[in-house]
Design a protein around this motif. Structure first.
Motif, PDB file in Angstrom:
ATOM      1  N   ASP A 126       0.835  -1.205   0.000  1.00 21.25           N
ATOM      2  CA  ASP A 126       0.000   0.000   0.000  1.00 21.25           C
ATOM      3  C   ASP A 126       0.867   1.252   0.000  1.00 21.25           C
ATOM      4  O   ASP A 126       0.588   2.222  -0.714  1.00 21.25           O
ATOM      5  CB  ASP A 126      -0.938   0.023   1.203  1.00 21.25           C
ATOM      6  N   HIS A 127       1.908   1.222   0.814  1.00 20.60           N
ATOM      7  CA  HIS A 127       2.836   2.362   0.876  1.00 20.60           C
ATOM      8  C   HIS A 127       3.535   2.560  -0.473  1.00 20.60           C
ATOM      9  O   HIS A 127       3.653   3.689  -0.952  1.00 20.60           O
ATOM     10  CB  HIS A 127       3.854   2.136   2.000  1.00 20.60           C
ATOM     11  N   LEU A 163      11.982   2.835  -6.380  1.00 21.94           N
ATOM     12  CA  LEU A 163      10.694   2.237  -6.034  1.00 21.94           C
ATOM     13  C   LEU A 163      10.489   0.914  -6.774  1.00 21.94           C
ATOM     14  O   LEU A 163       9.976  -0.048  -6.199  1.00 21.94           O
ATOM     15  CB  LEU A 163       9.559   3.201  -6.362  1.00 21.94           C
ATOM     16  N   ILE A 164      10.892   0.848  -8.023  1.00 20.77           N
ATOM     17  CA  ILE A 164      10.773  -0.396  -8.788  1.00 20.77           C
ATOM     18  C   ILE A 164      11.573  -1.499  -8.111  1.00 20.77           C
ATOM     19  O   ILE A 164      11.106  -2.622  -7.957  1.00 20.77           O
ATOM     20  CB  ILE A 164      11.208  -0.195 -10.252  1.00 20.77           C
ATOM     21  N   GLN A 165      12.779  -1.169  -7.672  1.00 20.79           N
ATOM     22  CA  GLN A 165      13.603  -2.151  -6.964  1.00 20.79           C
ATOM     23  C   GLN A 165      12.942  -2.582  -5.658  1.00 20.79           C
ATOM     24  O   GLN A 165      12.873  -3.769  -5.347  1.00 20.79           O
ATOM     25  CB  GLN A 165      14.998  -1.577  -6.697  1.00 20.79           C
ATOM     26  N   ALA A 166      12.421  -1.626  -4.905  1.00 18.87           N
ATOM     27  CA  ALA A 166      11.749  -1.942  -3.641  1.00 18.87           C
ATOM     28  C   ALA A 166      10.505  -2.794  -3.896  1.00 18.87           C
ATOM     29  O   ALA A 166      10.221  -3.734  -3.139  1.00 18.87           O
ATOM     30  CB  ALA A 166      11.356  -0.647  -2.912  1.00 18.87           C
ATOM     31  N   PHE A 170      -1.708  -3.072 -10.529  1.00 15.58           N
ATOM     32  CA  PHE A 170      -1.520  -1.625 -10.464  1.00 15.58           C
ATOM     33  C   PHE A 170      -0.085  -1.234 -10.780  1.00 15.58           C
ATOM     34  O   PHE A 170       0.166  -0.279 -11.505  1.00 15.58           O
ATOM     35  CB  PHE A 170      -1.903  -1.056  -9.086  1.00 15.58           C
ATOM     36  N   PHE A 171       0.856  -1.962 -10.212  1.00 18.08           N
ATOM     37  CA  PHE A 171       2.255  -1.587 -10.387  1.00 18.08           C
ATOM     38  C   PHE A 171       2.696  -1.727 -11.838  1.00 18.08           C
ATOM     39  O   PHE A 171       3.393  -0.868 -12.374  1.00 18.08           O
ATOM     40  CB  PHE A 171       3.160  -2.412  -9.468  1.00 18.08           C
ATOM     41  N   MET A 172       2.288  -2.796 -12.480  1.00 16.98           N
ATOM     42  CA  MET A 172       2.690  -2.989 -13.869  1.00 16.98           C
ATOM     43  C   MET A 172       2.061  -1.922 -14.761  1.00 16.98           C
ATOM     44  O   MET A 172       2.724  -1.378 -15.638  1.00 16.98           O
ATOM     45  CB  MET A 172       2.321  -4.385 -14.354  1.00 16.98           C
ATOM     46  N   VAL A 173       0.805  -1.593 -14.503  1.00 12.93           N
ATOM     47  CA  VAL A 173       0.145  -0.538 -15.271  1.00 12.93           C
ATOM     48  C   VAL A 173       0.875   0.788 -15.052  1.00 12.93           C
ATOM     49  O   VAL A 173       1.177   1.515 -16.002  1.00 12.93           O
ATOM     50  CB  VAL A 173      -1.348  -0.429 -14.891  1.00 12.93           C
TER      51      VAL A 173
END
Length: 101
Positions: free
Chosen positions: A5-6, A39-42, A56-59
């Motif tokens: 969520d964060h 952020l992508i790495q995290a 959501f992340f991939m979009v």
């Protein structure tokens, strides 16, 4: 608030920080790009044990990437935008490699 969520909240903010100046002025927000790469790495580290990558992340990540490619075509100096787009793609590829193992 859990980790995903964060990360999602951060991704939403960074999308705006990157896409608004890119689409309106063809300007690259370098600090936001660097934050997105981190952020992508995290995100990859937080989801490596998941069976599926949250949609959501991939979009979000691919929207930023493809928007940068499209907007670079209309910029007076496309190289920095393209370089940043391919940097994001490289980070995304490293996340996908985590899932292949």
């Amino acid at each position: 608030m859990n980790t995903l969520d964060h990360l999602e909240e951060q991704a939403q903010r960074l999308m705006l920080d990157i896409l608004v100046p890119l689409r309106t002025e063809k300007k690259l927000n370098r600090p936001a790009i660097e934050s997105l790469c981190s952020l992508i790495q995290a995100f990859g580290e937080a989801t490596v044990n998941h069976d599926l990558i949250p949609k959501f992340f991939m979009v979000c990540f691919f929207d930023v990437f493809t928007s940068m490619l499209a907007e670079a075509e209309h910029a007076s100096d496309p190289e920095p935008i393209l370089d940043a787009a391919w940097e994001i793609e490289e980070r995304l590829s490293s996340v996908f490699e985590m899932y292949e193992k």
